[in-house]
Design a protein around this motif. Structure first.
Motif, PDB file in Angstrom:
ATOM      1  N   THR A  91       0.845  -1.182   0.000  1.00 26.23           N
ATOM      2  CA  THR A  91       0.000   0.000   0.000  1.00 26.23           C
ATOM      3  C   THR A  91       0.883   1.234   0.000  1.00 26.23           C
ATOM      4  O   THR A  91       2.111   1.141   0.093  1.00 26.23           O
ATOM      5  CB  THR A  91      -0.930   0.007   1.225  1.00 26.23           C
ATOM      6  OG1 THR A  91      -0.147  -0.120   2.411  1.00 26.23           O
ATOM      7  CG2 THR A  91      -1.916  -1.141   1.150  1.00 26.23           C
ATOM      8  N   ALA A  92       0.286   2.394  -0.087  1.00 26.13           N
ATOM      9  CA  ALA A  92       1.061   3.631  -0.176  1.00 26.13           C
ATOM     10  C   ALA A  92       1.837   3.909   1.101  1.00 26.13           C
ATOM     11  O   ALA A  92       1.405   3.557   2.202  1.00 26.13           O
ATOM     12  CB  ALA A  92       0.129   4.807  -0.468  1.00 26.13           C
ATOM     13  N   LEU A  93       2.990   4.527   0.954  1.00 27.09           N
ATOM     14  CA  LEU A  93       3.766   4.921   2.128  1.00 27.09           C
ATOM     15  C   LEU A  93       3.004   5.980   2.916  1.00 27.09           C
ATOM     16  O   LEU A  93       2.191   6.720   2.360  1.00 27.09           O
ATOM     17  CB  LEU A  93       5.120   5.478   1.690  1.00 27.09           C
ATOM     18  CG  LEU A  93       6.080   4.470   1.055  1.00 27.09           C
ATOM     19  CD1 LEU A  93       7.325   5.186   0.548  1.00 27.09           C
ATOM     20  CD2 LEU A  93       6.473   3.393   2.054  1.00 27.09           C
ATOM     21  N   PRO A  94       3.281   6.089   4.213  1.00 27.07           N
ATOM     22  CA  PRO A  94       2.587   7.089   5.035  1.00 27.07           C
ATOM     23  C   PRO A  94       2.857   8.505   4.549  1.00 27.07           C
ATOM     24  O   PRO A  94       3.896   8.785   3.954  1.00 27.07           O
ATOM     25  CB  PRO A  94       3.186   6.864   6.430  1.00 27.07           C
ATOM     26  CG  PRO A  94       3.739   5.481   6.402  1.00 27.07           C
ATOM     27  CD  PRO A  94       4.205   5.274   5.000  1.00 27.07           C
ATOM     28  N   ALA A  95       1.919   9.391   4.832  1.00 28.61           N
ATOM     29  CA  ALA A  95       2.115  10.798   4.496  1.00 28.61           C
ATOM     30  C   ALA A  95       3.188  11.389   5.395  1.00 28.61           C
ATOM     31  O   ALA A  95       3.468  10.869   6.481  1.00 28.61           O
ATOM     32  CB  ALA A  95       0.800  11.557   4.678  1.00 28.61           C
ATOM     33  N   LEU A  96       3.812  12.455   4.951  1.00 27.21           N
ATOM     34  CA  LEU A  96       4.846  13.103   5.754  1.00 27.21           C
ATOM     35  C   LEU A  96       4.218  13.811   6.947  1.00 27.21           C
ATOM     36  O   LEU A  96       3.159  14.435   6.836  1.00 27.21           O
ATOM     37  CB  LEU A  96       5.613  14.119   4.895  1.00 27.21           C
ATOM     38  CG  LEU A  96       6.463  13.529   3.777  1.00 27.21           C
ATOM     39  CD1 LEU A  96       7.042  14.640   2.916  1.00 27.21           C
ATOM     40  CD2 LEU A  96       7.579  12.675   4.346  1.00 27.21           C
ATOM     41  N   ALA A  97       4.892  13.727   8.081  1.00 26.52           N
ATOM     42  CA  ALA A  97       4.395  14.388   9.283  1.00 26.52           C
ATOM     43  C   ALA A  97       4.452  15.907   9.116  1.00 26.52           C
ATOM     44  O   ALA A  97       5.339  16.436   8.443  1.00 26.52           O
ATOM     45  CB  ALA A  97       5.231  13.966  10.492  1.00 26.52           C
ATOM     46  N   ALA A  98       3.530  16.590   9.732  1.00 24.54           N
ATOM     47  CA  ALA A  98       3.502  18.050   9.654  1.00 24.54           C
ATOM     48  C   ALA A  98       4.597  18.647  10.524  1.00 24.54           C
ATOM     49  O   ALA A  98       5.018  18.066  11.523  1.00 24.54           O
ATOM     50  CB  ALA A  98       2.145  18.561  10.104  1.00 24.54           C
ATOM     51  N   SER A  99       5.081  19.808  10.144  1.00 25.76           N
ATOM     52  CA  SER A  99       6.130  20.488  10.901  1.00 25.76           C
ATOM     53  C   SER A  99       5.574  21.091  12.179  1.00 25.76           C
ATOM     54  O   SER A  99       4.418  21.501  12.244  1.00 25.76           O
ATOM     55  CB  SER A  99       6.734  21.597  10.039  1.00 25.76           C
ATOM     56  OG  SER A  99       7.583  22.420  10.815  1.00 25.76           O
ATOM     57  N   THR A 100       6.433  21.143  13.199  1.00 26.01           N
ATOM     58  CA  THR A 100       6.023  21.776  14.459  1.00 26.01           C
ATOM     59  C   THR A 100       6.763  23.088  14.693  1.00 26.01           C
ATOM     60  O   THR A 100       6.589  23.722  15.720  1.00 26.01           O
ATOM     61  CB  THR A 100       6.314  20.836  15.648  1.00 26.01           C
ATOM     62  OG1 THR A 100       7.715  20.519  15.663  1.00 26.01           O
ATOM     63  CG2 THR A 100       5.524  19.546  15.506  1.00 26.01           C
ATOM     64  N   GLY A 101       7.607  23.467  13.750  1.00 19.75           N
ATOM     65  CA  GLY A 101       8.407  24.681  13.940  1.00 19.75           C
ATOM     66  C   GLY A 101       8.238  25.667  12.804  1.00 19.75           C
ATOM     67  O   GLY A 101       7.293  25.594  12.012  1.00 19.75           O
ATOM     68  N   SER A 102       9.190  26.580  12.701  1.00 18.01           N
ATOM     69  CA  SER A 102       9.150  27.617  11.674  1.00 18.01           C
ATOM     70  C   SER A 102       9.703  27.073  10.366  1.00 18.01           C
ATOM     71  O   SER A 102      10.784  26.500  10.333  1.00 18.01           O
ATOM     72  CB  SER A 102       9.985  28.822  12.126  1.00 18.01           C
ATOM     73  OG  SER A 102       9.499  29.343  13.344  1.00 18.01           O
ATOM     74  N   LYS A 103       8.967  27.291   9.290  1.00 17.80           N
ATOM     75  CA  LYS A 103       9.428  26.835   7.984  1.00 17.80           C
ATOM     76  C   LYS A 103      10.323  27.884   7.354  1.00 17.80           C
ATOM     77  O   LYS A 103      10.285  29.055   7.699  1.00 17.80           O
ATOM     78  CB  LYS A 103       8.234  26.547   7.089  1.00 17.80           C
ATOM     79  CG  LYS A 103       7.390  25.374   7.566  1.00 17.80           C
ATOM     80  CD  LYS A 103       6.289  25.047   6.568  1.00 17.80           C
ATOM     81  CE  LYS A 103       5.467  23.860   7.044  1.00 17.80           C
ATOM     82  NZ  LYS A 103       4.395  23.508   6.065  1.00 17.80           N
ATOM     83  N   GLY A 104      11.118  27.405   6.373  1.00 20.36           N
ATOM     84  CA  GLY A 104      12.015  28.314   5.668  1.00 20.36           C
ATOM     85  C   GLY A 104      13.398  28.332   6.275  1.00 20.36           C
ATOM     86  O   GLY A 104      13.699  27.640   7.244  1.00 20.36           O
TER      87      GLY A 104
END
Length: 619
Positions: A91-104
């Motif tokens: 089956t499909a691989l798991p989705a990527l976990a959401a970030s908990t910090g500042s992006k960029g």
């Protein structure tokens, strides 16, 4: 920290790597890989795409299905667990976990190696395979049809949206996922896989310059055809293999942009600039600039199929054992793959030093060049083994952060041969072994069978402080046997050239690991070169061992497979063309502002695309 980075699994196939190369508390060069690097050493790695990694031994023993063709569609949800009764029901691989910090922002890696990867090839050669190659390739190249999840320890679909398997488990047909784009916005096509396969498979393993894919032997188990109209890729294996091995071989297949690569040589940098600096890629990051001696800069790929990576830029810088911790501590870098063992305790006061257990950990070992005397004498090699106190060596070279082993598998591996009688440290026994084999002393010097005093040369990469310490230790220990030891340390690329290309050494201090945890992964380092031993630096050849590895990869019964690899480990232990010293513990160095540190069971923190979800804690 044992690291041999699994980049794309392919290396994984090879052996682990031996590739691991450069670093110092990690593995080296690369397997099937692999290999492959991070570290170390030994050789070259294995690799094609390496981005993901090969399965863990536990999962590798299920039998192939006997039913008619199986089709499994990838779910639209994130979860991916596989069917325990059908190892190919992916089956499909798991989705990527959401970030908990500042992006960029910019994320900076500093390496122990004095130089970065010389090229950024999706199918690296043995001579290019190293730690930084794996790290960079993991971010730049993508496209495996199937991939291994180092959290669940299960295979899943990556860029294939479904899989069909023939009744004989030899033919695999994948439908390509819709909407995947290259970094320039053009669509990924099945022809991109085809042109890669057609060209990589032309490689010549007899090329003395090593201009061929390090995982070529396993790659040539595949035959690939594509159907543009149906959007499918069909992979036919040359035989039936244990399910995890079959998937790891398929995992080696990566696409290249047909419009840029077709008609150009795959290993001639003068005629194909994509080798040194790819301009259009499929991974999370594209190459902005690259100077192996100074700095490499990657920038986020806005068209990455898994979503926008959190950092705008990822920078790679060469460093040294004396600078990596200080670089992270002072904010000049955010991450160092390797921290010298002697600095780990102190480093924990200033930076994050996560430690964990991996299913594909790294180990240090000695490679004896059996092409030349006296290394071609089994008794001589065994005597050297008896003169080495491995328990003391772990304390000396790794500050105790390791455990003695007698084979290429970790003691907790299901295939580990617990009946092995390892070499015990005993100088008196070593002297007796030499005397029984006909060696004599002339004063303080051991005399060879040619009547001349014996002098051997130990080679190692100067980027690895533990290996420097091991070299000095051998110089002192073997002197007790009357053997003079010259130590020859070189910058990592020069060391690989001496080891892999020139074969100019008596003893090499090597490191491997981080690749495929299946015992098959070590074969490229030990089977006869003509039989596929692309990382066989020792020159050892044993027809029985070749046959065991050939049979072991195709055996579906786990009990019979265990018996096959038990015998293989015993032969290697007895003949000792290589001598295993110890497993290395796993650790790395990170800035305290990096979040989240998602644990996996891989040596490679880049596995499962984790680095693309890292960010800086909100401040």
């Amino acid at each position: 920290m044992r690291k041999k980075l699994p980049l794309l699994v392919v290396l994984v196939m090879l052996t682990a790597l031996l590739l691991a190369a450069c670093g110092d508390n990690t593995a080296t060069t690369g397997t099937a890989a692999t290999t492959s690097a991070a570290a170390t050493t030994s050789a070259a790695a294995t690799t094609a795409a390496m981005t993901s990694a090969a399965p863990t031994t536990a999962a590798m023993t299920s039998a192939a299905p006997t039913t008619a063709a199986v089709t499994t569609a990838a779910p639209t949800t994130a979860a991916a667990t596989g069917n325990p009764t059908n190892p190919f029901a992916l089956t499909a691989l798991p989705a990527l976990a959401a970030s908990t910090g500042s992006k960029g922002g910019k994320f900076t890696n500093v390496s122990l190696a004095g130089e970065l990867a010389p090229s950024i090839h999706p199918y690296p050669s043995a001579t290019d395979y190293s730690d930084s190659v794996l790290q960079v390739d993991a971010l730049v190249h993508d496209g495996q049809l199937v991939d291994y999840d180092y959290v669940t320890l299960k295979w899943g679909l990556r860029l294939a949206k479904d899989i069909k398997v023939s009744a004989d488990s030899k033919t695999f047909t994948f439908t390509l996922k819709d909407g995947v784009k290259w970094s320039d916005g053009s669509p990924l096509t099945v022809e991109d896989y085809q042109v890669a396969f057609d060209n990589v498979s032309k490689g010549d393993p007899n090329d003395k310059d090593g201009n061929y894919f390090v995982g070529l032997d396993d790659f040539n188990k595949l035959k690939v055809t594509s159907d543009k109209t149906a959007n499918t890729i069909t992979v036919v294996l040359d035989d039936v293999y244990a399910p995890d091995l079959a998937l790891s071989y398929i995992n080696a297949l990566l696409p290249v942009k047909k419009a840029l690569w077709d008609g150009k040589p795959f290993y001639d940098v003068t005629k194909n600039p994509e080798i040194l600096k790819p301009t259009v890629v499929l991974g999370a990051y594209t190459v902005e600039s690259w100077d192996a001696k100074a700095q490499g800069t990657l920038k986020a790929n806005p068209n990455w199929w898994r979503g926008q990576p959190n950092f705008d830029q990822v920078v790679f810088k060469p460093g040294s054992a004396s600078t990596v911790v200080e670089s992270v501590k002072t904010g000049q870098a955010d991450f160092t793959w390797n921290i010298p063992a002697a600095q780990v305790a102190a480093a924990k006061n200033d930076i994050n030093v996560p430690e964990w257990t991996a299913v594909n950990g790294s180990y240090r070992f000695i490679e004896y060049n059996t092409r030349r005397a006296p290394m071609n004498d089994k008794a001589f090699r065994q005597a050297l083994n008896q003169a080495i106190d491995r328990d003391n060596l772990v304390k000396l070279a790794e500050v105790g952060l390791g455990v003695k082993v007698d084979t290429f598998l970790s003691p907790d591996n299901n295939f580990y041969n617990k009946s092995l009688q390892g070499y015990k440290f005993d100088i008196a026994a070593a002297k007796k072994t030499l005397a029984d084999a006909g060696y004599k002393m002339d004063g303080a010097n051991l005399v060879g069978k040619d009547g001349k005093p014996i002098t051997v040369t130990v080679i190692f990469p100067t980027s690895s402080n533990p290996r420097k310490l091991i070299a000095t230790y051998l110089q002192q220990q073997l002197k007790q046997l009357g053997v003079t030891v010259n130590v020859d340390g070189k910058e990592f690329n020069a060391y690989l050239d001496q080891l892999v290309k020139k074969k100019d050494f008596d003893i090499s201090l090597s490191t491997a690991g981080g690749g495929f945890p299946d015992p098959d992964s070590f074969k490229s380092s030990i089977i006869t070169e003509a039989a596929g031993g692309s990382q066989n630096n020792s020159g050892y050849s044993n027809p029985r061992l070749d046959e065991l590895f050939k049979t072991g990869g195709k055996e579906l019964d786990p009990t019979k497979r265990k018996a096959i690899y038990d015998e293989a480990q015993k032969i290697i232990n007895d003949d000792s063309p290589v001598f295993f010293l110890y497993d290395i513990n796993n650790w790395t160095g990170l800035s305290k502002k990096v979040t989240p540190i998602i644990p996996t069971k891989s040596t490679n923190l880049y596995a499962n695309d984790i680095i693309t979800r890292w960010s800086f804690a909100n401040q």
